[in-house]
Design an enzyme around this catalytic site. Sequence first.
Site, PDB file in Angstrom:
ATOM      1  N   HIS A  17       5.569   3.445  -3.499  1.00 42.30           N
ATOM      2  CA  HIS A  17       4.354   3.432  -4.320  1.00 42.30           C
ATOM      3  C   HIS A  17       3.640   4.784  -4.218  1.00 42.30           C
ATOM      4  O   HIS A  17       3.203   5.347  -5.224  1.00 42.30           O
ATOM      5  CB  HIS A  17       3.361   2.366  -3.833  1.00 42.30           C
ATOM      6  CG  HIS A  17       3.782   0.951  -4.038  1.00 42.30           C
ATOM      7  ND1 HIS A  17       3.688   0.010  -3.044  1.00 42.30           N
ATOM      8  CD2 HIS A  17       4.267   0.306  -5.122  1.00 42.30           C
ATOM      9  CE1 HIS A  17       4.101  -1.155  -3.510  1.00 42.30           C
ATOM     10  NE2 HIS A  17       4.466  -0.998  -4.769  1.00 42.30           N
ATOM     11  N   LYS A  41       2.282 -14.569  -6.417  1.00 40.17           N
ATOM     12  CA  LYS A  41       2.480 -14.055  -5.057  1.00 40.17           C
ATOM     13  C   LYS A  41       1.348 -14.507  -4.143  1.00 40.17           C
ATOM     14  O   LYS A  41       0.195 -14.613  -4.562  1.00 40.17           O
ATOM     15  CB  LYS A  41       2.528 -12.523  -5.062  1.00 40.17           C
ATOM     16  CG  LYS A  41       3.722 -11.939  -5.782  1.00 40.17           C
ATOM     17  CD  LYS A  41       3.723 -10.419  -5.678  1.00 40.17           C
ATOM     18  CE  LYS A  41       4.930  -9.811  -6.365  1.00 40.17           C
ATOM     19  NZ  LYS A  41       4.915  -8.347  -6.258  1.00 40.17           N
ATOM     20  N   ARG A  90      12.679   0.875 -10.187  1.00 39.59           N
ATOM     21  CA  ARG A  90      13.680   1.056  -9.140  1.00 39.59           C
ATOM     22  C   ARG A  90      15.092   0.876  -9.686  1.00 39.59           C
ATOM     23  O   ARG A  90      15.991   1.603  -9.341  1.00 39.59           O
ATOM     24  CB  ARG A  90      13.462   0.053  -8.012  1.00 39.59           C
ATOM     25  CG  ARG A  90      12.186   0.287  -7.240  1.00 39.59           C
ATOM     26  CD  ARG A  90      11.969  -0.834  -6.300  1.00 39.59           C
ATOM     27  NE  ARG A  90      11.838  -2.068  -7.086  1.00 39.59           N
ATOM     28  CZ  ARG A  90      11.173  -3.127  -6.701  1.00 39.59           C
ATOM     29  NH1 ARG A  90      10.598  -3.153  -5.542  1.00 39.59           N
ATOM     30  NH2 ARG A  90      11.088  -4.190  -7.469  1.00 39.59           N
ATOM     31  N   SER A 128       7.710  -4.128  -1.536  1.00 42.60           N
ATOM     32  CA  SER A 128       6.792  -4.655  -0.519  1.00 42.60           C
ATOM     33  C   SER A 128       7.403  -5.873   0.162  1.00 42.60           C
ATOM     34  O   SER A 128       7.253  -6.054   1.376  1.00 42.60           O
ATOM     35  CB  SER A 128       5.447  -5.011  -1.151  1.00 42.60           C
ATOM     36  OG  SER A 128       4.784  -3.854  -1.608  1.00 42.60           O
TER      37      SER A 128
END
Length: 158
Positions: A17, A41, A90, A128
Amino acid sequence: MKVAIYPGSFDPVTSGHLNIIRRAAKIFDRLIVCVMVNAGKKPMFTQEERVELIRRVTEDIPNVEVDCSDELLAEYAKRKGSCVIVKGLRAGSDFENEFQMAMINRKINPELDTMFLTAEHQYMYMSSSTVKELGHYGVELSDFLPEEIIPDFQERIK
C-alpha cells in the site's frame, strides 16, 4: 490542482500500500488516502486506528492527506473535488473486480476516472489478509509492513 483518492480498508496498511501511496503522490498535486468501510470484512483495527497508522507512515509525504469515510466512493470523490481514483493491482484477478467497481463509480459520478497502478514485483503477492496470517505464525514482518507500525500490529495480533 489534481486531487486523487486512494481508497481501501488498509487493515493494516502494508508495504505494498505504501508503495502505491508514494508513487501516486508523485503523480498528483494532492493524494487523499481514504480508509473506507468494507461490510464484507471484520477489521483488526478500528477505522480511526487505521487512519492514525497511515498518517504515521506517510508523514514524510507532504501532499498526502489521510481521511476516512463510510459513504459511497463516487460520492466521496465528488465531495472532495477529486476526479481520479487510484487503485493498486496485484494480479489479473484484481483487475476484474476493480474494473467493475470503476465502471460503477463512473456511472454514479460521470466525472470520475480510475487509474490503475500495478504493484511492484516484490508486492505482487501481498495483501493485508496474508500479512495477518503470517503475523499469527510469528513470521518476521519487516518485508511486509512499514517498520513504524510493526509494534502496533504485533500487539494487536496477540
